[in-house]
Scaffold this motif. Structure first.
Motif, PDB file in Angstrom:
ATOM      1  N   PHE A 138      -0.839  34.185  27.994  1.00  0.00           N
ATOM      2  CA  PHE A 138       0.203  33.392  27.567  1.00  0.00           C
ATOM      3  C   PHE A 138      -0.246  33.590  25.673  1.00  0.00           C
ATOM      4  O   PHE A 138      -1.710  33.479  25.436  1.00  0.00           O
ATOM      5  CB  PHE A 138       0.257  32.239  27.866  1.00  0.00           C
ATOM      6  CG  PHE A 138       0.972  31.588  29.025  1.00  0.00           C
ATOM      7  CD1 PHE A 138      -0.079  31.390  30.170  1.00  0.00           C
ATOM      8  CD2 PHE A 138       2.051  31.801  29.001  1.00  0.00           C
ATOM      9  CE1 PHE A 138       0.669  31.294  31.837  1.00  0.00           C
ATOM     10  CE2 PHE A 138       2.688  31.591  30.589  1.00  0.00           C
ATOM     11  CZ  PHE A 138       2.283  31.282  31.554  1.00  0.00           C
TER      12      PHE A 138
ATOM     13  N   PHE B  84      -3.005  32.476  19.712  1.00  0.00           N
ATOM     14  CA  PHE B  84      -3.769  32.227  20.387  1.00  0.00           C
ATOM     15  C   PHE B  84      -3.104  32.850  21.640  1.00  0.00           C
ATOM     16  O   PHE B  84      -2.403  32.867  21.581  1.00  0.00           O
ATOM     17  CB  PHE B  84      -3.815  30.741  20.835  1.00  0.00           C
ATOM     18  CG  PHE B  84      -3.686  29.201  19.826  1.00  0.00           C
ATOM     19  CD1 PHE B  84      -2.508  29.255  18.622  1.00  0.00           C
ATOM     20  CD2 PHE B  84      -5.155  29.552  19.803  1.00  0.00           C
ATOM     21  CE1 PHE B  84      -2.866  28.553  17.939  1.00  0.00           C
ATOM     22  CE2 PHE B  84      -5.222  28.227  18.545  1.00  0.00           C
ATOM     23  CZ  PHE B  84      -4.236  27.392  18.061  1.00  0.00           C
TER      24      PHE B  84
ATOM     25  N   TYR C  41      -4.137  32.329  25.658  1.00  0.00           N
ATOM     26  CA  TYR C  41      -5.008  32.055  26.452  1.00  0.00           C
ATOM     27  C   TYR C  41      -4.589  32.248  27.561  1.00  0.00           C
ATOM     28  O   TYR C  41      -4.018  32.849  28.072  1.00  0.00           O
ATOM     29  CB  TYR C  41      -3.787  30.085  27.357  1.00  0.00           C
ATOM     30  CG  TYR C  41      -4.112  29.095  25.822  1.00  0.00           C
ATOM     31  CD1 TYR C  41      -3.463  29.538  24.037  1.00  0.00           C
ATOM     32  CD2 TYR C  41      -5.293  28.216  26.573  1.00  0.00           C
ATOM     33  CE1 TYR C  41      -4.226  28.136  23.128  1.00  0.00           C
ATOM     34  CE2 TYR C  41      -5.702  27.610  25.097  1.00  0.00           C
ATOM     35  CZ  TYR C  41      -4.709  27.698  23.894  1.00  0.00           C
ATOM     36  OH  TYR C  41      -5.684  26.394  22.836  1.00  0.00           O
TER      37      TYR C  41
ATOM     38  N   MET D 295       2.783  22.794  20.092  1.00  0.00           N
ATOM     39  CA  MET D 295       2.240  24.688  20.136  1.00  0.00           C
ATOM     40  C   MET D 295       3.049  25.389  20.963  1.00  0.00           C
ATOM     41  O   MET D 295       3.803  24.870  22.139  1.00  0.00           O
ATOM     42  CB  MET D 295       1.026  25.280  20.748  1.00  0.00           C
ATOM     43  CG  MET D 295       0.172  26.697  20.509  1.00  0.00           C
ATOM     44  SD  MET D 295      -1.319  26.512  21.712  1.00  0.00           S
ATOM     45  CE  MET D 295      -2.916  25.607  20.424  1.00  0.00           C
ATOM     46  N   ARG D 296       3.548  26.867  20.649  1.00  0.00           N
ATOM     47  CA  ARG D 296       4.326  27.155  20.840  1.00  0.00           C
ATOM     48  C   ARG D 296       3.891  27.884  21.394  1.00  0.00           C
ATOM     49  O   ARG D 296       3.598  29.208  21.538  1.00  0.00           O
ATOM     50  CB  ARG D 296       5.744  28.139  20.060  1.00  0.00           C
ATOM     51  CG  ARG D 296       6.686  26.928  19.866  1.00  0.00           C
ATOM     52  CD  ARG D 296       7.190  26.626  20.251  1.00  0.00           C
ATOM     53  NE  ARG D 296       8.365  25.470  19.682  1.00  0.00           N
ATOM     54  CZ  ARG D 296       8.437  23.984  19.570  1.00  0.00           C
ATOM     55  NH1 ARG D 296       7.429  23.690  19.919  1.00  0.00           N
ATOM     56  NH2 ARG D 296       9.250  23.113  18.812  1.00  0.00           N
ATOM     57  N   PHE D 297       4.886  29.098  22.823  1.00  0.00           N
ATOM     58  CA  PHE D 297       4.106  29.464  24.319  1.00  0.00           C
ATOM     59  C   PHE D 297       5.301  30.619  24.269  1.00  0.00           C
ATOM     60  O   PHE D 297       6.499  30.761  24.478  1.00  0.00           O
ATOM     61  CB  PHE D 297       3.506  29.058  25.304  1.00  0.00           C
ATOM     62  CG  PHE D 297       2.484  28.007  24.767  1.00  0.00           C
ATOM     63  CD1 PHE D 297       2.565  26.995  24.465  1.00  0.00           C
ATOM     64  CD2 PHE D 297       0.895  28.590  25.429  1.00  0.00           C
ATOM     65  CE1 PHE D 297       1.254  25.598  24.574  1.00  0.00           C
ATOM     66  CE2 PHE D 297      -0.468  27.969  25.657  1.00  0.00           C
ATOM     67  CZ  PHE D 297      -0.149  26.738  25.101  1.00  0.00           C
ATOM     68  N   GLY D 298       4.534  31.643  24.668  1.00  0.00           N
ATOM     69  CA  GLY D 298       4.837  32.830  24.967  1.00  0.00           C
ATOM     70  C   GLY D 298       5.846  32.998  26.828  1.00  0.00           C
ATOM     71  O   GLY D 298       4.701  32.216  27.276  1.00  0.00           O
ATOM     72  N   ALA D 299       6.208  32.969  27.112  1.00  0.00           N
ATOM     73  CA  ALA D 299       6.461  33.596  28.937  1.00  0.00           C
ATOM     74  C   ALA D 299       5.846  34.072  29.706  1.00  0.00           C
ATOM     75  O   ALA D 299       5.611  33.261  30.660  1.00  0.00           O
ATOM     76  CB  ALA D 299       7.848  34.344  29.037  1.00  0.00           C
ATOM     77  N   GLY D 300       4.366  34.685  29.224  1.00  0.00           N
ATOM     78  CA  GLY D 300       3.490  34.908  29.689  1.00  0.00           C
ATOM     79  C   GLY D 300       3.456  36.264  30.465  1.00  0.00           C
ATOM     80  O   GLY D 300       4.214  37.411  30.724  1.00  0.00           O
TER      81      GLY D 300
ATOM     82  N   GLN E 146      -4.869  32.351  32.319  1.00  0.00           N
ATOM     83  CA  GLN E 146      -4.486  31.218  33.356  1.00  0.00           C
ATOM     84  C   GLN E 146      -5.141  32.049  34.532  1.00  0.00           C
ATOM     85  O   GLN E 146      -4.352  32.709  35.343  1.00  0.00           O
ATOM     86  CB  GLN E 146      -3.122  30.709  33.037  1.00  0.00           C
ATOM     87  CG  GLN E 146      -3.089  30.011  34.252  1.00  0.00           C
ATOM     88  CD  GLN E 146      -1.220  28.918  34.203  1.00  0.00           C
ATOM     89  OE1 GLN E 146      -0.649  29.498  34.042  1.00  0.00           O
ATOM     90  NE2 GLN E 146      -0.930  27.572  34.225  1.00  0.00           N
TER      91      GLN E 146
END
Lengths: 112, 115
Positions: free
Chosen positions: B91, B35, B37, B103-108, B39
């Motif tokens: 993200f 994904f 996302y 869910m695992r997210f990157g640092a953005g 923000q």
């Protein structure tokens, strides 16, 4: 329209206080999540719940607990707030058999 | 464990131009979702685009498209005709197809669109 609300946008608490962050959804989603968001670290999962009264630890549960007594409400509790818990806290929901998480607006917590 | 890496903490682009945000991930799973996302400043996180790992065709949503390279474990986001409203944190995120909903997210990546 999907709606996830969080009890406060901004919160300032003192070290040692017990802090409650509340998340409410109106979509009847089974799964609910609490993340904290820090610069350079992205979102990290604290706890999640896949049903009423059910909870699972995420990656960083230390210093936190959760409560889910009703399907629509998922609370994050800081038993004794510390300065290293100053962060943005995001709540999210996920319908069963789905993949899209819906996020609340976030609570920016400052612990002094 | 799955990890997601976004190597570009900040990027900027001129309005109407194209920009590509990078994301790599590490997993031993064969079936999963990816994904992007968005923000916006002081606003809620929203889903921009998703990709199922079993699909070879790259996902597209209007001005947003992805370049999914499964073997390289790479998942970049291309934004065409950038608009001021695209200014946001982006993200990249990973979720297993089964066996867990987290869910695992990157640092953005903080993207700024300049007029």
């Amino acid at each position: 329209d999907v709606k996830v609300t969080q009890s406060s946008r901004y919160l300032v608490k003192r070290t040692g206080e017990k802090v409650f962050l509340e998340c409410v959804q109106d979509m009847d989603h089974e799964n609910m999540f609490w993340y904290r968001q820090d610069p350079g670290l992205g979102l990290r999962l604290i706890y999640f719940s896949y049903d009423v009264k059910m909870k699972e630890k995420g990656d960083i549960p230390e210093g936190y607990s959760v409560s889910r007594e009703k399907k629509e409400r998922f609370s994050l509790i800081l038993e004794s707030a510390s300065t290293n818990q100053t962060s943005m806290y995001l709540c999210a929901t996920l319908p069963g058999q789905s993949y899209e998480q819906y996020f609340g607006p976030g609570t920016r917590l400052t612990v002094t | 464990a799955q990890t997601v890496t976004q190597s570009q903490p900040e990027m900027s682009v001129q309005e109407a131009e194209t920009v590509t945000l990078s994301c790599t991930y590490d997993t031993s799973e064969s079936n999963y979702y990816l994904f992007w996302y968005k923000q916006p400043p002081s606003r809620q996180m929203i889903l921009v685009i998703r990709q199922e790992a079993y699909k070879q065709q790259n996902a597209t949503e209007n001005r947003f498209s992805v370049n999914f390279q499964k073997a390289a474990k790479s998942f970049s986001l291309k934004i065409s005709d950038s608009q001021l409203g695209d200014t946001a944190m982006y993200f990249c995120a990973f979720m297993k197809h089964s066996g867990g909903n987290d869910m695992r997210f990157g640092a953005g990546t903080r993207l700024t669109v300049k007029p």
